[in-house]
Design a protein around this motif. Structure first.
Motif, short mmCIF file in Angstrom:
data_model
loop_
_atom_site.label_atom_id
_atom_site.label_comp_id
_atom_site.label_asym_id
_atom_site.label_seq_id
_atom_site.Cartn_x
_atom_site.Cartn_y
_atom_site.Cartn_z
N ASN A 63 0.82 -1.21 0.00
CA ASN A 63 0.00 0.00 0.00
C ASN A 63 0.86 1.26 0.00
N SER A 64 2.08 1.15 0.52
CA SER A 64 2.99 2.30 0.56
C SER A 64 4.07 2.22 -0.50
N PHE A 65 3.87 1.34 -1.48
CA PHE A 65 4.92 1.13 -2.47
C PHE A 65 5.18 2.40 -3.28
N HIS A 66 4.14 3.12 -3.65
CA HIS A 66 4.29 4.31 -4.50
C HIS A 66 4.38 5.61 -3.69
N GLU A 67 4.28 5.53 -2.37
CA GLU A 67 4.24 6.75 -1.56
C GLU A 67 5.64 7.33 -1.39
N THR A 68 5.70 8.66 -1.32
CA THR A 68 6.95 9.40 -1.11
C THR A 68 6.74 10.44 -0.03
N TYR A 69 7.82 10.94 0.52
CA TYR A 69 7.75 12.04 1.50
C TYR A 69 8.85 13.03 1.17
N GLU A 70 8.59 14.28 1.53
CA GLU A 70 9.51 15.36 1.17
C GLU A 70 10.69 15.39 2.14
N THR A 71 11.84 15.74 1.62
CA THR A 71 13.06 15.81 2.42
C THR A 71 13.88 17.01 1.98
N ASN A 72 14.80 17.45 2.85
CA ASN A 72 15.64 18.60 2.53
C ASN A 72 16.64 18.23 1.44
N THR A 73 16.51 18.89 0.31
CA THR A 73 17.36 18.64 -0.84
C THR A 73 17.73 19.96 -1.49
N PRO A 74 18.99 20.21 -1.77
CA PRO A 74 19.35 21.46 -2.46
C PRO A 74 18.72 21.53 -3.83
N VAL A 75 18.39 22.78 -4.23
CA VAL A 75 17.73 22.99 -5.51
C VAL A 75 18.73 23.14 -6.65
#
Length: 422
Positions: free
Chosen positions: A351-363
């Motif tokens: 059920n969480s296979f396609h889920e993502t979460y935001e993280t600190n990443t330089p632009v």
């Protein structure tokens, strides 16, 4: 999308002029062709520019059609593969037609032999020995043809030994019937056991992500296998599909560039028991080296991922494909973990296979990050006095070195003079 937004704006302006208290249900109308043609050209160009045509669809099918193929005879030279590649409805139709035509063809010959020998004129005559007993018409000849080719052998209609042409026809039909059975049954077996259906249980994440991993900017996507029977010798590959223009001015549409997902380290060979995150390090050899977060939506590119391996149950090679366009690449996200440790086993939550979460990443792009890291290792300011002092120190060191070299030469000359005197 642009047409829909313009229609929504027009309806919004009209609704503001109406009575606010009256509940009005607004339905989005379908714009006529004239209205679509009268739209501003810049809006149409912007919509066309944002649209990206897929090279490989999400289900793995290639979005390419072959046209103007003149040498169609090549399909007939490989008739077996042609039949296997046909759709099921055409395959079943050909399967039924082949058997029906062969039965009718040989049934016609059996009836023709009986007619020419005069068996039809001596039906019920016990003194007459027919070619085939109890064959009294075309229908009975057709049934005898089916019994002969399928080796049913009901025992009512049988061939006699007074008919040499019937014996020869019996041999011919038996041999050709065996060939037809082997060809058509083999074709159906191969089509049923095709590994394309096995590829449907190999899943790819809906989106790809770009984030930091071990201090490096990486492009990642997730793969998984829904079956308990595993894919043997599984390997993963990735290609970047993007048009380019060479230095000589040659335009190459849909140019394919390899994306390294661990070929040199062996990480591209997978033990696909649980879902795995495939990572591509964005370095100087990567095609994403100069792409930043702001530039990514402007790129017209597509990432095609290919998972290959052998089906454990059948040993046949299986290939699953998917693709990601720029709108499906999320910058600054990671995949949600799906593997948990239970009592004595690991459990995968698909059920969480396609889920993502935001993280600190330089632009910034990987190239810009590397340049900033290299500048951070050097002093931030260099004053004129410090440069002069450094230059003076270098000159002093050079003079001292030259003086030492001169002294060594003088010592060597003195030693040579003493040796000559001796």
């Amino acid at each position: 999308v642009c047409l829909f937004l313009m229609a929504a704006n027009v309806l919004e302006e009209d609704s503001m002029e109406q009575d606010i208290e009256s509940p009005v249900t607004i339905h989005q109308p379908k714009l006529p062709k004239q209205a679509r043609e009268d739209l501003p050209k810049n809006i149409n160009k912007e919509c066309a520019k944002r649209k990206i045509q897929r090279y490989v669809r999400k289900d793995g099918k290639c979005n390419v059609h072959h046209g103007n193929v003149r040498e169609t005879y090549r399909y007939l030279t490989d008739i077996f593969t042609t039949l296997v590649d046909l759709k099921w409805r055409f395959n079943l139709l050909i399967f039924v037609m082949v058997y029906t035509v062969t039965w009718l063809f040989f049934g016609m010959i059996w009836w023709l032999i009986a007619y020419l020998r005069g068996d039809m004129d001596h039906i019920g005559d016990s003194t007459w020995t027919p070619c085939v007993s109890n064959l009294n018409g075309f229908v009975s000849a057709f049934l005898f043809s089916i019994e002969t080719e399928t080796t049913i052998g009901y025992g009512y209609r049988v061939i006699t030994d007074k008919c040499p042409e019937g014996i020869i026809l019996l041999l011919v039909q038996s041999v050709l019937g065996s060939i037809v059975n082997a060809f058509m049954v083999g074709c159906m077996f191969v089509k049923i056991s095709q590994p394309k259906k096995r590829a449907e249980t190999l899943v790819f994440s809906t989106n790809a992500v770009i984030s930091m991993r071990d201090g490096k900017l990486c492009l990642m996507f997730r793969v998984g296998d829904l079956r308990n029977s595993h894919i043997v010798e599984a390997s993963i590959r990735a290609k970047l599909i993007k048009s380019k223009q060479t230095k000589e001015g040659e335009f190459i549409p849909l140019n394919q560039t390899d994306i390294n997902v661990g070929y040199y380290t062996g990480d591209d060979r997978l033990f696909l028991v649980s879902p795995l995150i495939i990572s591509h390090e964005i370095n100087q050899q990567s095609p994403f080296w100069e792409i930043s977060k702001a530039q990514l939506p402007k790129e017209e590119l597509e990432i095609v991922v290919i998972l290959e391996g052998m089906v454990e149950a059948t040993g046949m090679t299986c290939q699953a494909r998917s693709s990601y366009i720029t709108s499906e690449i999320l910058w600054g996200y990671r995949f949600t973990p799906v593997l948990t440790l239970e009592d004595g086993f690991y459990e995968v939550d698909y059920n969480s296979f396609h889920e993502t979460y935001e993280t600190n990443t330089p632009v910034h792009s990987a190239k810009e990050l590397a340049e900033m890291a290299s500048r951070a290792e050097l002093p931030l300011t260099w004053s004129v006095s410090s440069k002069l002092d450094q230059h003076a120190e270098l000159e002093t060191e050079e003079e001292e070195k030259n003086q030492e070299d001169q002294n060594e030469r003088n010592g060597d000359v003195a030693n040579l003079e003493n040796e000559s005197k001796v």
